[in-house]
Write an enzyme that holds these catalytic residues in place. Structure first.
Site, PDB file in Angstrom:
ATOM      1  N   SER A  29       3.387   4.043 -17.874  1.00 52.78           N
ATOM      2  CA  SER A  29       3.599   5.234 -17.042  1.00 52.78           C
ATOM      3  C   SER A  29       2.921   6.464 -17.636  1.00 52.78           C
ATOM      4  O   SER A  29       2.988   7.553 -17.067  1.00 52.78           O
ATOM      5  CB  SER A  29       5.098   5.493 -16.863  1.00 52.78           C
TER       6      SER A  29
ATOM      7  N   LYS B 143     -16.548  27.522  16.336  1.00 51.12           N
ATOM      8  CA  LYS B 143     -15.177  27.176  15.959  1.00 51.12           C
ATOM      9  C   LYS B 143     -14.621  27.984  14.793  1.00 51.12           C
ATOM     10  O   LYS B 143     -15.310  28.261  13.823  1.00 51.12           O
ATOM     11  CB  LYS B 143     -15.100  25.685  15.577  1.00 51.12           C
TER      12      LYS B 143
ATOM     13  N   GLN C  65      10.914   3.792 -12.912  1.00 53.75           N
ATOM     14  CA  GLN C  65       9.682   4.428 -13.372  1.00 53.75           C
ATOM     15  C   GLN C  65       8.864   4.940 -12.184  1.00 53.75           C
ATOM     16  O   GLN C  65       8.083   5.872 -12.305  1.00 53.75           O
ATOM     17  CB  GLN C  65       8.868   3.420 -14.188  1.00 53.75           C
TER      18      GLN C  65
ATOM     19  N   SER D 195     -16.644  24.638  11.887  1.00 52.51           N
ATOM     20  CA  SER D 195     -17.018  23.261  12.171  1.00 52.51           C
ATOM     21  C   SER D 195     -18.467  23.071  11.759  1.00 52.51           C
ATOM     22  O   SER D 195     -19.276  23.985  11.856  1.00 52.51           O
ATOM     23  CB  SER D 195     -16.844  22.998  13.665  1.00 52.51           C
TER      24      SER D 195
ATOM     25  N   HIS E 241      11.418  24.470  26.177  1.00 50.14           N
ATOM     26  CA  HIS E 241      10.544  23.414  26.746  1.00 50.14           C
ATOM     27  C   HIS E 241       9.071  23.849  26.751  1.00 50.14           C
ATOM     28  O   HIS E 241       8.296  23.386  27.581  1.00 50.14           O
ATOM     29  CB  HIS E 241      10.983  23.020  28.157  1.00 50.14           C
TER      30      HIS E 241
ATOM     31  N   LYS F 128       8.625   8.870 -10.449  1.00 47.54           N
ATOM     32  CA  LYS F 128       7.943  10.077 -10.926  1.00 47.54           C
ATOM     33  C   LYS F 128       6.806  10.560 -10.030  1.00 47.54           C
ATOM     34  O   LYS F 128       6.726  11.744  -9.704  1.00 47.54           O
ATOM     35  CB  LYS F 128       7.433   9.872 -12.345  1.00 47.54           C
TER      36      LYS F 128
ATOM     37  N   ASN G 244     -11.130  27.122  12.910  1.00 46.41           N
ATOM     38  CA  ASN G 244     -10.004  26.187  12.959  1.00 46.41           C
ATOM     39  C   ASN G 244      -8.884  26.587  12.005  1.00 46.41           C
ATOM     40  O   ASN G 244      -9.149  26.958  10.871  1.00 46.41           O
ATOM     41  CB  ASN G 244     -10.483  24.779  12.590  1.00 46.41           C
TER      42      ASN G 244
HETATM   43  N1  ARG Z   1       8.738   4.909 -18.660  1.00 51.13           N
HETATM   44  C1  ARG Z   1      10.095   4.588 -18.355  1.00 51.13           C
HETATM   45  C2  ARG Z   1      10.531   5.218 -17.039  1.00 51.13           C
HETATM   46  O1  ARG Z   1       9.828   6.007 -16.552  1.00 51.13           O
HETATM   47  C3  ARG Z   1      10.981   5.035 -19.463  1.00 51.13           C
HETATM   48  C4  ARG Z   1      12.239   4.256 -19.595  1.00 51.13           C
HETATM   49  C5  ARG Z   1      11.884   2.898 -20.027  1.00 51.13           C
HETATM   50  N2  ARG Z   1      13.004   2.152 -20.434  1.00 51.13           N
HETATM   51  C6  ARG Z   1      12.930   0.853 -20.686  1.00 51.13           C
HETATM   52  N3  ARG Z   1      13.966   0.252 -21.057  1.00 51.13           N
HETATM   53  N4  ARG Z   1      11.800   0.198 -20.515  1.00 51.13           N
HETATM   54  O2  ARG Z   1      11.563   4.940 -16.511  1.00 51.13           O
END
Ligand code: ARG
Length: 463
Positions: A28, A288, A327, A282, A161, A330, A290
């Protein structure tokens, strides 16, 4: 992102390294590096608590604080090297800390898991951004109040309307959006109170056997309290879903506003002009101009609604407690925050650049028999039951339509054909201003009420 042959921190019990594809798939760091500053804040509070509880030594804490301040400086200077092999922001920072300060770095993770660590980081990130977003909502609200004040007396057709209904003040119309934003801010402030709870101490899922002081960590980090169940603390992302729902509603309100700006800018309406810097031309049609910015606000609303559904779906099948699914919270969350911040900032800039065309609004209001209800109300006040008045006015409208004119253009004798209660004072209520001014109660469109609403609005914003 660099890729080195560092073995995973947790690799002790494995017989073979993960494949490159799995490494990429499970990492991540490509996006959660954005949590770095919050991760460090959380770690420092945790380390302070471990020291106070005599779980690590004051020397360990000093080493951790020194190492973290160097790491923070490197990150801010763009000099920190994020390694894919180290999977995520937490392991990257912990490893860098250990490289700098040795054993103290290895002690930092005592009584903690990445599960409660990441939940804490996201909450800190979100709290920080909610505070920024609340400021931006206020800026957009102020821009609405300013524009409403300048246009309190400007008459436009109010629609139902999308057909001309009754005359309203353009200022009144704008204040409808002020109210929406007021509720949006309330919702967000309420959401903040649930975001602002500390997960740390939940550790992996069950809590920890060290004598930790969670209340101290909560105070250090400015949380209102601790999450009271460890399984819940590490696993639920309802606070992120709730925030995204708030964001969806804010975007929905701006999407509606955008739709109106787009319509009003169409020459068939011609009610407003947007400043050139919010429009584009455009590549093929030289004439135009826009309204790209409102169109994109409308379009990006779909994207935020998508994130909301994505997060709800992410959560719905997860057994307690933490699962790696989380994960995936995010990217939608970061994109929601980024899009919302950009949208709010751009709306606050765009509103003051709107050029209002009162003549076009007036012309449109005059064309749609917008004061027909006022004629009916006039007859009711002279004793006719409302349903009979409605019927008489419908006939009068049909008559005016036949003559190709507005009700106010009909001679008195014509109007009297539909009811003998009509007298010369009828023309007062048939005028756009007469109609607008008569709706003089809280929440009504009379300019006096619009000005009062603006004053109340300014007071709620604190001046
Ligand atoms: N990168 C993970 C997340 O975003 C962190 C937590 C990971 N925990 C684990 N037990 N692998 O959730």
């Amino acid at each position: 992102m660099s890729n080195s042959a560092t073995p995973q921190l947790w690799s002790g019990r494995f017989n073979e390294p993960v494949s490159e594809r799995v490494k990429r798939y499970t990492a991540s760091i490509g996006f959660d590096y954005r949590l770095a500053e919050f991760d460090i804040l959380g770690s420092l509070a945790h380390a302070k608590m471990l020291t106070q509880q005599a779980i690590i030594s004051p020397q360990d804490l000093a080493d951790i604080e020194r190492g973290m301040s160097e790491i923070l400086a490197d990150i801010r200077a763009g000099k920190f090297e994020w390694l894919l092999d180290l999977e995520d922001v937490h392991l990257n920072i912990e490893k860098a800390l250990t490289a700098k300060v040795g054993d103290a770095g290895k002690r930092l993770h005592t009584g903690r898991s990445r599960n409660d660590q990441v939940a804490t980081d996201i909450r800190l990130y979100l709290r920080h951004n909610i505070d920024g977003i609340l400021q931006l909502i206020r800026a957009a609200q102020t821009a609405l109040l300013d524009l409403a004040e300048a246009n309190a007396e400007v008459v436009m057709p109010g629609f139902t309307h999308l057909q001309v209904a009754q005359p309203v003040s353009f200022g009144h119309h704008l204040l409808a959006y002020f109210e929406m934003l007021k509720r949006d801010a309330e919702r967000l402030a309420d959401c903040r109170s649930r975001v602002n709870r500390l997960p740390l101490g939940a550790a992996a899922l069950a809590g920890t056997s060290y004598p930790i002081d969670r209340e101290m960590v909560a105070r250090e980090l400015g949380f209102d309290g601790v999450c009271e169940n460890s399984l819940d603390a590490v696993s639920d992302r309802d606070f992120a879903i709730e925030f995204t729902a708030c964001a969806s509603l804010i975007m929905t309100h701006f999407s509606r506003m955008s739709e109106e700006l787009i319509l009003w800018m169409n020459p068939r309406f011609g009610f407003i002009d947007l400043a050139d810097r919010f429009c584009t031309g455009s590549s093929i049609m030289p004439q135009k101009k826009n309204p790209d910015v409102p169109e994109l606000i409308r379009g990006k609303t779909g994207r935020i609604n998508g994130h909301l559904v994505g997060l709800l779906t992410l959560m719905k099948g997860q057994p307690l407690a933490y699962n790696k699914d989380n994960q995936e919270d995010k990217e939608p969350l970061f994109d929601t925050v980024d899009t919302l911040i950009d949208t709010l900032a751009i709306v606050a800039e765009m509103l003051p650049g709107i050029r209002v065309k009162p003549e076009a609004m007036r012309r449109a209001a005059l064309q749609g028999y917008a004061t027909a209800t006022d004629l009916a109300d006039y007859l009711v006040k002279k004793g006719l039951p409302f349903r009979d008045a409605h019927e008489a006015v419908a006939l009068a409208v049909r008559h005016a339509e036949g003559k190709g004119c507005d009700l106010a253009d009909l001679p008195l004798a014509d109007l009297q054909q539909f009811s003998d209660l009509v007298a010369a004072d009828i023309y007062d209520v048939l005028s756009l201003e007469g109609s607008m001014n008569s709706r003089n109660h809280i929440g009504g469109t009379a300019p006096a009420q619009v000005r009062a609403a603006i004053a109340r609005g300014r007071a709620t914003l604190g001046g």
